[in-house]
Design a protein around this motif. Sequence first.
Motif, PDB file in Angstrom:
ATOM      1  N   ALA A  64       0.839  -1.205   0.000  1.00 59.34           N
ATOM      2  CA  ALA A  64       0.000   0.000   0.000  1.00 59.34           C
ATOM      3  C   ALA A  64       0.868   1.247   0.000  1.00 59.34           C
ATOM      4  CB  ALA A  64      -0.924  -0.015   1.216  1.00 59.34           C
ATOM      5  N   ARG A  93       2.349   1.660  -3.464  1.00 58.34           N
ATOM      6  CA  ARG A  93       1.331   2.036  -4.440  1.00 58.34           C
ATOM      7  C   ARG A  93       0.825   3.467  -4.255  1.00 58.34           C
ATOM      8  NH1 ARG A  93      -2.510  -2.519  -6.608  1.00 58.34           N
ATOM      9  NH2 ARG A  93      -0.919  -3.708  -7.654  1.00 58.34           N
ATOM     10  N   HIS A  94       1.259   4.065  -3.181  1.00 57.26           N
ATOM     11  CA  HIS A  94       0.847   5.444  -2.933  1.00 57.26           C
ATOM     12  C   HIS A  94       1.791   6.441  -3.622  1.00 57.26           C
ATOM     13  CE1 HIS A  94      -1.875   8.073  -1.002  1.00 57.26           C
ATOM     14  NE2 HIS A  94      -1.004   8.638  -0.211  1.00 57.26           N
ATOM     15  N   GLU A 145       0.477   9.271  -6.142  1.00 60.62           N
ATOM     16  CA  GLU A 145      -0.236  10.401  -5.521  1.00 60.62           C
ATOM     17  C   GLU A 145       0.716  11.278  -4.696  1.00 60.62           C
ATOM     18  OE1 GLU A 145      -2.923   7.287  -4.340  1.00 60.62           O
ATOM     19  OE2 GLU A 145      -4.555   8.763  -4.359  1.00 60.62           O
ATOM     20  N   HIS A 167       1.118   4.114 -13.545  1.00 59.70           N
ATOM     21  CA  HIS A 167       0.839   2.720 -13.176  1.00 59.70           C
ATOM     22  C   HIS A 167      -0.589   2.305 -13.501  1.00 59.70           C
ATOM     23  CE1 HIS A 167       4.659   1.667 -11.349  1.00 59.70           C
ATOM     24  NE2 HIS A 167       4.663   2.840 -10.752  1.00 59.70           N
ATOM     25  N   GLU A 168      -1.298   3.135 -14.258  1.00 63.75           N
ATOM     26  CA  GLU A 168      -2.638   2.734 -14.693  1.00 63.75           C
ATOM     27  C   GLU A 168      -2.509   1.757 -15.871  1.00 63.75           C
ATOM     28  OE1 GLU A 168      -5.320   3.396 -13.178  1.00 63.75           O
ATOM     29  OE2 GLU A 168      -5.068   5.273 -12.076  1.00 63.75           O
ATOM     30  N   TYR A 173      -3.307   1.206 -10.934  1.00 63.71           N
ATOM     31  CA  TYR A 173      -3.524   2.061  -9.767  1.00 63.71           C
ATOM     32  C   TYR A 173      -2.950   3.438 -10.035  1.00 63.71           C
ATOM     33  CZ  TYR A 173       1.376   1.009  -8.421  1.00 63.71           C
ATOM     34  OH  TYR A 173       2.742   0.884  -8.381  1.00 63.71           O
ATOM     35  N   PRO A 174      -3.336   4.502  -9.314  1.00 62.50           N
ATOM     36  CA  PRO A 174      -4.186   4.481  -8.116  1.00 62.50           C
ATOM     37  C   PRO A 174      -5.689   4.538  -8.396  1.00 62.50           C
ATOM     38  CG  PRO A 174      -3.235   6.684  -8.434  1.00 62.50           C
ATOM     39  CD  PRO A 174      -2.674   5.806  -9.510  1.00 62.50           C
TER      40      PRO A 174
END
Length: 396
Positions: free
Chosen positions: A199, A202-203, A206, A229-230, A237-238
């Motif tokens: 998590a 993956r932040h 942002e 990372h989309e 994500y995100p």
Amino acid sequence: MTIKTSAARPGMYVHSVEGGWMASPFWRKHLVLASARDIAKLIEAGIGEIVIDTDKGVGPLVPASQPLSVAAAVELAGGARAVVEQSRGAMLRMFADARMGHAIDHRALAPLVDSITQSVARDRRALLTVTRLRSKDEYTWLHSVAVGALLIGFARHLGLTDTEVSDLGLAGLLHDIGKMAVPSAVLEKTGSLDPAELAVVRHHPEKGHALLLGGDVPDVVRDVCLHHHERVDGRGYPFGLAGDRLSLAARMSAVCDVYDAVTSQRPYKRPWTPGDALARMQSWHGHFDPELLAAFIDHIGIHPPGALVRLRSNRLALVLGTGGDDPTAPPVRAFFDIPTQARLPLTEVATDAAGDPILGSERGAYWFGMSWERMRTAVLTANSNDAPPPARAVGA
Ligand SMILES: [Fe+2]
């Protein structure tokens, strides 16, 4: 005969190199050193020794003569190394500022974007070769420089404007700036991450986006930072944005980011070869924009096994192997004539300069619609003596 690379001279036939050809900046098995620049490339890649075949090329000079000095050879290697060295200071300052929560002054990176652009224009592979020499600590900034170089080359290949090209270069340099907010222990962990660590990682898009909000960076830089990372199927994500809700820049950066990551040496994995990387990326349905990935493959110039290509003779063909001595010229099986829209008897074709070179990638679904996957399998698995597979072109 094994010799020091620094004692090499033009005209030598290189049989093998220390560390194998994967470590070398030349994508082939045998090599005749054409110039001091070739020698410089080997030295620059950190290859200390080479095995030469004196039956096929010149031998070493008598010991009294001067070998090419390392310094001279490195200088001859052009600006690639200099660009990376120059990037070190600027990028590390930028990352340090981010870590301290300071605003990002992207203007400091403008000269770096310029020199990367020039380096890519001179030799699109030079910089990428240098950036393979990375250690664990240096991974993020070298990855950033590599993604910047890939985005610049890719943007040029797509015919984008000069401003778009340099904005994308800057976007590549800054896309992972949010990683500075991720603890090193997590970033450099070699085992798998637990859910909490995942998590945090993956932040980073942002986090990076928030860091860039204060600065006056072009919009595309923030866009790439937030969306690299989309995935086009909405499973990234995100935000899980899909398809055309992702900008061209976001879709391009996803391709360049993954390509550099998988072809890089990391402490816990061996790098994939460019051909391998592109083949696997092509097999990940839903991950990348397929048309952009095909264009990226054309830009890199290595068509992976199973790829559909157009030959100079205006035939469609499937790539059979990895190309041996020259990965840019793999063996292919031609099966379709574009001008007459006719199926052809399956023919194996060499794609080197003396044969029928590959002009670029093609999309099977465009030419053959729903029957493409069946047809691809039939062409790939047939003996070349078999009758051509049944199919009707739907493309124009
Ligand atoms: Fe990232």
